[in-house]
Scaffold this active site. Structure first.
Site, mmCIF file in Angstrom:
data_model
loop_
_atom_site.group_PDB
_atom_site.id
_atom_site.type_symbol
_atom_site.label_atom_id
_atom_site.label_comp_id
_atom_site.label_asym_id
_atom_site.label_seq_id
_atom_site.Cartn_x
_atom_site.Cartn_y
_atom_site.Cartn_z
ATOM 1 N N SER A 1 0.863 -1.290 0.002
ATOM 2 C CA SER A 1 0.064 -0.046 0.032
ATOM 3 C C SER A 1 1.046 1.134 -0.085
ATOM 4 C CB SER A 1 -1.016 0.014 1.167
ATOM 5 O OG SER A 1 -0.288 0.054 2.552
ATOM 6 N N SER B 1 -7.908 -13.933 12.237
ATOM 7 C CA SER B 1 -7.211 -13.499 13.466
ATOM 8 C C SER B 1 -7.926 -14.051 14.552
ATOM 9 C CB SER B 1 -7.053 -12.341 13.791
ATOM 10 O OG SER B 1 -6.602 -11.826 15.141
ATOM 11 N N TYR C 1 -12.026 -4.320 14.114
ATOM 12 C CA TYR C 1 -11.013 -5.418 13.676
ATOM 13 C C TYR C 1 -11.667 -6.809 13.774
ATOM 14 C CZ TYR C 1 -6.348 -7.808 13.507
ATOM 15 O OH TYR C 1 -5.175 -8.689 13.125
#
Length: 245
Positions: free
Chosen positions: A39, A145, A158
């Site tokens: 990015s 995650s 998140y």
């Protein structure tokens, strides 16, 4: 096993540092050509490209792209197809955090994390799926995650994005299995990166049954297993020292 991925093309998002860098290098060590999507940090991405080519004799290229931008991803995949001919492996690793308690989180912070972490993965799958289907083979690994499995206070955006990745993984696995395409996820726990506190008195260590953080190489090993495990799809593989069991 060193050349098991010879001739394959792997796209790794967030591939210039941390877990993405380790995954890029691991897949290159197995013979895959690597398209590194990043990015912002041009020099870091170039370093990964040069390291992979020099040490493993494969072809590597870098592509700057905001994975949350549907059109930009489409254009980037078109460039990769021109440069490499096709894509066989997609690793959706790009992710950001904008932590805060839900009661005080801004709409912008919630939206941006989902745009990059979840919509970004969808964008990449959407624009590589056609290549996979034409090849009658393909492998997607989404980096989720343990926060998506057990939640984490202060990370509602998140955790939601990473839980969403698990739902996305299982759905894509079901949709594309008839075409010979597999889709799995890895759910890392606390992994040592440049931005992670690693001191011995870190309170996080007390929560981990194995008593220590993992390394980016641990995650890369899990990814490489899923890339080469021909009869595994729709799976979520935890790499967390036991914290989410």
């Amino acid at each position: 096993m060193s050349n098991i991925l010879n001739g394959k093309v792997a796209v790794v998002t967030g591939g210039s540092r941390g877990i993405g860098k380790a995954v890029s290098q691991k897949l290159a060590s197995l013979g895959a050509n690597i398209a590194v999507i990043y990015s912002g940090n041009d020099s870091a991405a170039r370093n990964v490209e040069e390291y992979c080519e020099k040490n493993y004799g494969i072809k590597a290229r870098t592509y700057k792209c905001d994975v949350s931008n549907f059109t930009e991803v489409k254009e980037t995949i078109a460039k990769i197809k021109t440069d490499f001919g096709t894509v066989h492996i997609l690793i959706n690793n790009a992710g950001i955090t904008k932590d805060g308690l839900a009661a005080m989180m801004s709409e912008e912070d919630f939206d941006r994390v989902l745009e990059v972490n979840l919509k970004g993965a969808f964008n990449m799958i959407r624009h590589t799926a056609g290549l996979f289907i034409r090849n009658r083979e393909g492998c997607v690994v989404n980096i989720s995650s343990v926060a998506g499995l057990i939640g984490n206070a202060g990370q509602c955006n998140y955790a939601a994005s990473k839980a969403g990745l698990i739902g996305l993984t299982k759905t894509i696995a079901k949709e594309l299995a008839p075409k010979g395409v597999r889709c799995n996820a890895v759910a890392p726990g606390f992994i040592v990166t440049d931005m992670t506190e690693t001191h011995a008195d870190n309170p996080l260590l007390k929560m981990i049954p194995l008593g220590h953080m993992g390394d980016v190489e641990d995650v890369a090993e899990a990814v490489s297993y899923l890339v080469t495990a021909k009869y595994v799809t729709g799976e979520v593989l935890r790499v967390d020292g036991g914290i989410a069991m």
